[in-house]
Scaffold this motif. Structure first.
Motif, PDB file in Angstrom:
ATOM      1  N   TYR A   1       0.840  -1.197   0.000  1.00 44.78           N
ATOM      2  CA  TYR A   1       0.000   0.000   0.000  1.00 44.78           C
ATOM      3  C   TYR A   1       0.876   1.247   0.000  1.00 44.78           C
ATOM      4  O   TYR A   1       0.612   2.215  -0.724  1.00 44.78           O
ATOM      5  N   ILE A   2       1.935   1.180   0.789  1.00 45.40           N
ATOM      6  CA  ILE A   2       2.840   2.342   0.846  1.00 45.40           C
ATOM      7  C   ILE A   2       3.425   2.615  -0.535  1.00 45.40           C
ATOM      8  O   ILE A   2       3.474   3.759  -0.994  1.00 45.40           O
ATOM      9  N   ALA A   3       3.815   1.546  -1.234  1.00 39.27           N
ATOM     10  CA  ALA A   3       4.405   1.736  -2.562  1.00 39.27           C
ATOM     11  C   ALA A   3       3.411   2.416  -3.484  1.00 39.27           C
ATOM     12  O   ALA A   3       3.752   3.354  -4.216  1.00 39.27           O
ATOM     13  N   SER A   4       2.149   1.958  -3.442  1.00 42.42           N
ATOM     14  CA  SER A   4       1.201   2.537  -4.395  1.00 42.42           C
ATOM     15  C   SER A   4       0.868   3.968  -3.993  1.00 42.42           C
ATOM     16  O   SER A   4       0.683   4.836  -4.847  1.00 42.42           O
ATOM     17  N   ALA A   5       0.825   4.231  -2.689  1.00 39.08           N
ATOM     18  CA  ALA A   5       0.608   5.626  -2.259  1.00 39.08           C
ATOM     19  C   ALA A   5       1.772   6.480  -2.744  1.00 39.08           C
ATOM     20  O   ALA A   5       1.586   7.598  -3.237  1.00 39.08           O
ATOM     21  N   GLY A   6       2.983   5.927  -2.624  1.00 35.63           N
ATOM     22  CA  GLY A   6       4.152   6.647  -3.099  1.00 35.63           C
ATOM     23  C   GLY A   6       4.077   6.928  -4.586  1.00 35.63           C
ATOM     24  O   GLY A   6       4.449   8.002  -5.054  1.00 35.63           O
ATOM     25  N   ALA A   7       3.565   5.960  -5.325  1.00 38.17           N
ATOM     26  CA  ALA A   7       3.456   6.142  -6.772  1.00 38.17           C
ATOM     27  C   ALA A   7       2.499   7.272  -7.097  1.00 38.17           C
ATOM     28  O   ALA A   7       2.769   8.119  -7.948  1.00 38.17           O
ATOM     29  N   LYS A   8       1.382   7.301  -6.371  1.00 38.41           N
ATOM     30  CA  LYS A   8       0.406   8.363  -6.656  1.00 38.41           C
ATOM     31  C   LYS A   8       0.997   9.728  -6.313  1.00 38.41           C
ATOM     32  O   LYS A   8       0.762  10.703  -6.988  1.00 38.41           O
ATOM     33  N   ARG A   9       1.757   9.755  -5.206  1.00 38.59           N
ATOM     34  CA  ARG A   9       2.273  11.024  -4.721  1.00 38.59           C
ATOM     35  C   ARG A   9       3.611  11.370  -5.347  1.00 38.59           C
ATOM     36  O   ARG A   9       4.213  12.375  -5.012  1.00 38.59           O
ATOM     37  N   ASN A  10       4.100  10.479  -6.200  1.00 44.00           N
ATOM     38  CA  ASN A  10       5.418  10.644  -6.810  1.00 44.00           C
ATOM     39  C   ASN A  10       6.501  10.799  -5.754  1.00 44.00           C
ATOM     40  O   ASN A  10       7.327  11.702  -5.830  1.00 44.00           O
ATOM     41  N   SER A  11       6.479   9.908  -4.769  1.00 43.21           N
ATOM     42  CA  SER A  11       7.522   9.934  -3.744  1.00 43.21           C
ATOM     43  C   SER A  11       8.422   8.729  -3.926  1.00 43.21           C
ATOM     44  O   SER A  11       8.017   7.600  -3.720  1.00 43.21           O
ATOM     45  N   ARG A  12       9.639   9.016  -4.322  1.00 37.98           N
ATOM     46  CA  ARG A  12      10.565   7.930  -4.619  1.00 37.98           C
ATOM     47  C   ARG A  12      10.857   7.099  -3.370  1.00 37.98           C
ATOM     48  O   ARG A  12      10.898   5.872  -3.413  1.00 37.98           O
ATOM     49  N   VAL A  13      11.012   7.768  -2.252  1.00 43.44           N
ATOM     50  CA  VAL A  13      11.345   7.066  -1.016  1.00 43.44           C
ATOM     51  C   VAL A  13      10.243   6.061  -0.669  1.00 43.44           C
ATOM     52  O   VAL A  13      10.501   4.890  -0.386  1.00 43.44           O
ATOM     53  N   LEU A  14       9.012   6.550  -0.711  1.00 37.67           N
ATOM     54  CA  LEU A  14       7.912   5.663  -0.349  1.00 37.67           C
ATOM     55  C   LEU A  14       7.868   4.469  -1.286  1.00 37.67           C
ATOM     56  O   LEU A  14       7.680   3.331  -0.865  1.00 37.67           O
ATOM     57  N   MET A  15       8.052   4.729  -2.565  1.00 35.66           N
ATOM     58  CA  MET A  15       7.999   3.625  -3.520  1.00 35.66           C
ATOM     59  C   MET A  15       9.083   2.613  -3.224  1.00 35.66           C
ATOM     60  O   MET A  15       8.838   1.416  -3.161  1.00 35.66           O
TER      61      MET A  15
END
Ligand code: HEA
Ligand code: HEA
Ligand code: CUA
Ligand code: CU
Lengths: 339, 205, 631
Positions: free
Chosen positions: B83-97
């Motif tokens: 879930y964190i990865a996909s949230a990161g993808a939506k938010r364009n956050s490399r770290v989260l992804m």
């Protein structure tokens, strides 16, 4: 509408009275199915004619042209026409629904009538086992002495129900005698039961209906319906072991049979031959065909079969057994003598 | 010509990373296909079960439940990094992804370890009998799907790590999470059937 | 002044669009093509070649059966031929040709520029081609399947079908089903998310509806056949699993259930697109709105659902419990309602329209005649007691050729005449067209009508010969003559196509005055389909005044940008860039093809397939710069 009406009628008659036809029932089940078929056929004809008639009307109206409606600009007929169409289409759909309901009811009722549950008492039980590409037949009896084993031919008494317990020894086959009943698959490891009955004496051809390999086309059998007395006589004779050959030629033939590979695959009651891979030959001489209905049982055909089974029925599981010169005629005489 | 009316769409967003993109939709359909395969296998399982009296057949041990049940824990936990990865993808956050994808791989690896253990403990193979056949088939197909998705996840991780990514790749990360949810979700009924089925419908012993 | 300026701007813009959307040329380029029109055409042409092969096989069978005890073909050869005939027609012709029509037409009809996943589309085609070549390669390795198009075990099992034929068959299914599934996925997404603004659900053309329902059916039916063929059958044969081995608790009937759970929907998968074509043609050629659009859509959807509930009607003779039988009879008969409603609506449309009796409409009339007859025999065999007689006889052969050829091929031929000007920019010759129609129609009935009587007269199907004196000689001979007649009709049709492609009358964009959007694109359409994507406000956009068309502005012309709209109301949602041509789908197919081919020899080749496939997919998805616009 139907082109070539004449030839159709001609071959219709030809087929209907052929040796193997669902259109010429000889027993209660086939009879009931035949009536159901007439009903289905009648309804279908009516519907078909109706649809094609309407198509013709559409074409005809085109010729007349329907200037009265402003189709050109709106691409839509008047609201009144549309309403009329709506009524017609929905009522036709409703009628179709009713027809289908009726057909379902009739089918289910017919299905009950011909099913194994509707079996009357006092039936004969015959076990049929499909093999690539012949039929093994056993008449069951509580008294094991009275079990009859034969092949490719089923004798039944007229007017008496016969239960067929079908199974298979290798692949799926299907037991089908169109004049008596529909088909039933013979499936390895399962036993399927149905019952048949012949109302009149006669010879009815049956044929394997499920594709079962190379010689599926040559996997036929005959059902021979006889009046009860005649059937009993047949049964008594079948209960005997094979007739001991009386003349030297046949005696010699028996030796040929017993000393060759034949014994590995065939059984002849009363001798040491007890092979199980091929049809039981105890009363082979009394049977009417060779190799599951492939050839009429004559001495010439038998000779052809034994010297070269792979030409008569390519791919079947009986190999060509090399016989010493001079052995063939006695063997044939012996086999034909197994009445 | 100039009469033509115009609908201007230039202001609409470009390449959305969301549940509205075609890729998301396509991936859901692929999950339907895979789900259908696995459902067929469940149907086969029960069909075969009905055909015999004793299930699993004599000589086959009842499947043990502790290890596969324990294995559910890392599997279910793996949803969080996904879930964190996909949230990161939506938010364009490399770290989260990066964190999400790596976490996904980590938990999945633990799960696969458990799977290896439980699989090894079987005293039957696909050749033993029908029960063996269907259990192995279900496990094989599901494991194959898992591994295939993990390879994809790993490739995405590499792509994000080397920074060669744009909206399409972020969409890829998002869609990859959909597959993972699916694989986790479909495992629950499969798990119930393989490991609890014999205890519940395994009459005859 | 002003207008010449806009014209100039427009020219510049179409130039740029052409630059953006044009497909690569040359040999390598042709392997990288992703345009839906090119791929759709490839599907159609390839499928027609398989039709010829399947038809040739049919002719061989008919020659063998023309006379009793004929020795033209030996039994082994005959079994291979009817198996490849059935397999080719169902898996390599009928389904792919419908997919091809869908791929070509759907994006045009919904007003967009390509399908949703162009590379997946290319991949699907390559997989299909690989599957077809794989099956026919068996000819050269003595590995032709011979267990029938549904390959029932135990006959198809390791014991009774040694050799590699059945394995080839089973894996050919994997290829073609992967292809069908790819097409299904992309058509669903194209139809649901890429429609022109304003094309709400109740403004989708009938053909697109039929492709949509068909695609959903593929998604839920095709997995079953992959389970049946490549999991159950193939593994039983190669690695000794026991799905269908009764000795170890398996069951041969299980295979039949799984196969027909796919097999029945399969026949409607073939049939539904044909219904969509019929609806399109009837609307155009009766020059009126289709009567009962909502009913037609509902009927299609209902057909899609019901189709999953009647697989057992192919297994009536296996001896099932009676309750089940009653249910399956009822379900099989009820499906007649969905067809009935459509027939009634079309008749209503035809009766109140002003018909233009083109060749295409001839084929539609032929369709109604033949399909209704075949449908009625379908209802007859849905009745269990009757089916016990008719099952596995030529009656069933007659039924399914009536519904397959009448219900799918005639609409397809009609559709081919109808959309030919769109495909090629030229009209087909009407005189030759009608001529081929009549030959096909007469030949068809001559071939298959007598088969009804053959079946009731006791002739089982799949027999390589029969003995004289059974009363089967004449109908068999007629059927053979009929089949040759069909071949003549086929040749006339092919001649017409060949001739018209070069010398046919030039067609303008809308030669038939059709109503749907594909008729607004040029004939043949430009690589980008529409210079400006259209928006619509009713079901018959091309019947409106085209000059008043609302068009879409604001999409980039320098990349393959299209518009995604909302599922239900088709409101513009966001912009989306489609990928450029790529060789990777081809490479991936090559890798998978090597692995899957090997898998008929040993299971371990699956790992090869997986590894090569993974390499292919990684290459496919590997980001290339500029990053924003790659896929
Ligand atoms: C395009 C393909 C197609 C289509 C559309 C159909 C349509 C139908 N089919 Fe057919 N079928 C096949 C392809 C198709 N079939 C194939 C390939 C096989 C054989 C596979 C094999 O064994 O190799 C097969 C076999 C098959 C069987 C098994 C036979 C057997 O093996 O014993 C059955 C049994 O129920 C059946 C039934 C039906 C029915 C009820 C319909 C219905 O959908 C038909 C409905 C249409 C109408 C009825 C006509 C129009 C309706 C009206 C005008 C309304 C009024 C009508 C009434 C009130 C009756 N089909
Ligand atoms: C869409 C499907 C489809 C189509 C179009 C056809 C078309 C035809 N079929 Fe087939 N058929 C099936 C699907 C189809 N069939 C299936 C599924 C089976 C069951 C298989 C099984 O039991 O496993 C079957 C079985 C089957 C049988 C039964 C075999 C048996 O049970 O023993 C027969 C027998 O007559 C037959 C005949 C024909 C004929 C004469 C045609 C004709 O209409 C064909 C006409 C077409 C042509 C003649 C092509 C044109 C040819 C030329 C123009 C010549 C030039 C050629 C070149 C230049 C290469 N078919
Ligand atoms: Cu036995 Cu066909
Ligand atoms: Cu069906």
């Amino acid at each position: 509408m139907r082109r070539c009406t004449l030839p159709f009628l001609f071959f219709l008659a030809n087929i209907a009275f052929g040796q193997q036809s669902a259109l010429d029932p000889a027993g209660p089940q086939a009879g009931r199915i035949r009536s159901l078929e007439s009903l289905l056929f009648g309804i279908s004809v009516v519907i078909f004619v109706g649809v094609i008639g309407t198509l013709a009307v559409a074409l005809f109206r085109r010729r007349r042209g329907i200037q009265q409606e402003p189709l050109e600009s709106t691409h839509r007929p008047s609201a009144q026409t549309e309403r009329k169409l709506l009524v017609v289409v929905s009522s036709l759909s409703a009628v179709s629904l009713l027809i289908l309901f009726a057909l379902i009811v009739v089918s289910v009722v017919t299905g009950r009538e011909i099913s194994i549950k509707s079996l009357p008492r006092d039936s004969l039980v015959v076990e049929v086992t499909g093999n690539q590409w012949w039929w093994s037949v056993r008449y069951l009896d509580d008294n094991t002495q009275r079990i009859i084993v034969t092949a490719n031919e089923i004798h039944i008494p007229t007017g008496r129900p016969v239960v067929i317990k079908g199974t298979s020894h290798d692949v799926i086959h299907s037991f089908w005698v169109p004049n008596l009943h529909g088909k039933r698959d013979l499936i390895p490891s399962r036993v399927n039961t149905e019952w048949i009955q012949a109302d009149r004496p006669g010879r009815f051809r049956g044929q394997c209906a499920e594709f079962c390999g190379l010689q599926h086309a040559h996997m036929a059998f005959w059902v021979i319906a006889e009046p009860p007395a005649q059937f009993e006589a047949w049964r008594r004779q079948q209960l005997q072991p094979a007739a001991e050959p009386s003349d030297p030629v046949r005696l010699r033939g028996q030796q040929v049979f017993l000393n060759n590979a034949c014994v590995l695959c065939h059984t002849i009651q009363g001798t040491t031959a007890a092979g199980q891979n091929g049809p039981d030959l105890t009363h082979f001489g009394s049977r009417q065909t060779i190799a599951a209905g492939t050839l009429p049982n004559t001495i010439g055909n038998l000779g052809g079969w034994i010297t070269d089974p792979q030409t008569v029925k390519p791919g079947n599981h009986m190999p060509q057994v090399p016989l010493a010169p001079g052995d063939e005629q006695p063997l044939l005489a012996y086999l034909e003598g197994l009445k | 010509m100039t009469e033509a009316r115009v609908l201007y769409v230039g202001h609409l967003p470009d390449q959305e990373v969301s549940n509205h993109g075609p890729l998301w939709f396509g991936q859901v359909l692929l999950c339907c296909i895979e789900g259908m395969m696995l459902c067929m296998l469940i149907a086969i399982y029960f069909y075969l079960r009905l055909g015999v009296d004793v299930w699993p057949p004599p000589g086959t041990q009842l499947p043990s439940t502790p290890v596969p049940t324990l294995a559910l824990i890392p599997l279910l936990l793996s949803i969080v990094p996904t879930y964190i990865a996909s949230a990161g993808a939506k938010r364009n956050s490399r770290v989260l992804m990066l964190a999400g994808l790596a976490g996904n791989l980590l938990f999945a690896a633990v799960f696969l370890g458990f799977r290896y253990l439980e699989w090894r403990s079987f005293n039957f193979t696909w050749q033993t009998d029908a029960h063996g056949t269907i259990v192995w088939s279900i496990l094989f197909l599901h494991t194959f799907d898992l591994v295939a998705d993990l390879v994809m996840t790993f490739v995405l991780l590499v792509i994000i790590a080397i920074g060669r990514y744009g909206p399409k790749q972020r969409t890829g990360v998002h869609v990859d999470s959909v597959v993972w949810y699916f694989l986790v979700a479909i495992w629950l009924p499969l798990y119930a059937v393989i490991y609890w089925g014999p205890h519940v419908v395994g009459a005859g012993r | 002044m002003n207008s010449s300026k806009t014209q100039f701007a427009e020219l510049q813009q179409t130039d740029e669009l052409e630059q953006t959307w044009k497909e690569p040329k040359g040999f390598l380029g042709s392997l990288a093509v992703v345009g839906h029109k090119e791929i759709g055409k490839r599907y159609i042409v390839t499928a027609f070649i398989f039709l010829l092969l399947g038809g040739l096989e049919a002719l061989l069978m008919r020659l063998q059966l023309a006379f009793p005890e004929n020795t033209f073909l030996d039994p082994g050869r005959y079994n291979q031929i009817f198996t490849t005939h059935g397999t080719t027609m169902m898996f390599l012709f009928a389904v792919p040709v419908m997919e091809g029509m869908g791929i070509y037409l759907v994006p045009l009809m919904v007003g967009t520029r390509n399908v949703a996943f162009p590379r997946l589309n290319a991949f699907g085609y390559w997989m299909y081609l690989a599957g077809g070549l794989f099956l026919y390669a068996g000819t050269f390795f003595h590995a032709l399947p011979d267990a029938g198009w549904f390959a029932y075990p135990p006959l198809s099992g390791p014991q009774f079908s040694p050799g590699k034929g059945v394995d080839v068959w089973a894996q050919m299914i994997t290829f073609t089903e992967v292809s069908a599934l790819c097409v299904a996925v992309e058509l669903i997404v194209t139809i649901l998310r890429m429609r022109a603004p304003g094309m709400t659900l109740n403004r989708i053309p009938m053909f697109c509806w039929s492709m949509l329902v068909q695609s959903f059916m593929i998604i839920f039916a095709m997995p079953a056949v992959m389970i049946a063929s490549s999991v159950m059958l193939l593994n039983d044969r190669t690695i000794g699993t026991h799905f269908v081995n009764p000795a170890e608790g398996g069951d041969p009937l299980l295979y039949q259930h799984i196969f027909w759970f796919f097999g029945h929907p399969e026949v409607y998968i073939i049939f539904l697109p044909a219904l969509g074509m019929v609806s399109s043609m009837i609307e155009t050629f009766s020059r009126r709105h289709l009567f009962g659009y909502p009913a037609l859509v509902l009927a299609l959807v209902a057909n899609g659902f019901l189709a999953f509930g009647l697989w057992v009607h192919h297994m009536f003779a296996t001896g099932l419990p009676q309750v089940g039988e009653a249910y399956f009879t009822a379900a099989s008969m009820m499906i007649a309602i969905t067809s009935g409603v459509q027939i009634f609506c079309w008749l209503a449309t035809l009766c109140t329209g002003r018909l233009r009796t083109t060749t295409a409409l001839h084929f539609v009339f032929g369709f109604i005649f033949i399909f209704v007859l075949g449908g009625l025999t379908g209802v007859m065999v849905a009745s269990i007691p009757f089916d016990l007689q008719a099952h596995d006889t030529y009656f069933v052969v007659a039924h399914f050729h009536y519904v397959l050829i009448g219900g799918a091929l005639f609409p397809l031929f009609g559709g081919f005449h109808y959309w030919f000007p769109k495909f090629t920019g030229r009209l087909m010759d009407e005189r030759l067209g009608k001529c081929s129609f009549w030959i096909l129609f007469v030949g068809f009935n001559l071939t298959f009508f007598p088969m009804h009587f053959l079946g009731l007269g006791g002739m089982p199907r799949r027999v390589y010969t029969y003995s004289a004196g059974m009363g089967w000689e004449l109908p068999n001979l007629l059927a053979t003559v009929g089949a040759l007649t069909i071949a003549v009709g086929g040749i006339v049709f092919i001649a017409n196509v060949m001739r018209s492609r070069r010398h046919g009358e030039i067609a303008d964009p809308n030669p038939w005055e059709g109503a749907s959007l594909e008729w607004e694109a040029a004939s043949p359409p430009k690589s980008y389909n529409f210079p400006r994507l259209p928006a619509v406000d009713n079901l018959w956009p091309a019947w409106d005044d085209i000059s008043k068309r609302t068009v879409i502005e604001g999409l980039s012309d320098d990349r393959r940008e299209i518009l995604i709209t909302s599922l239900n109301a088709a409101e513009p949602h966001h912009r989306h860039t489609l990928p450029k041509p790529s060789i990777w789908p081809f490479v991936t197919t090559l890798g998978l093809g090597i692995g899957l081919t090997g898998s008929v020899i040993a299971f371990s080749w699956y790992y090869v397939a997986a590894a090569l496939g993974a390499i292919g997919f990684i290459g496919w998805f590997w980001p290339r710069r500029p990053l924003e616009f790659t896929s």
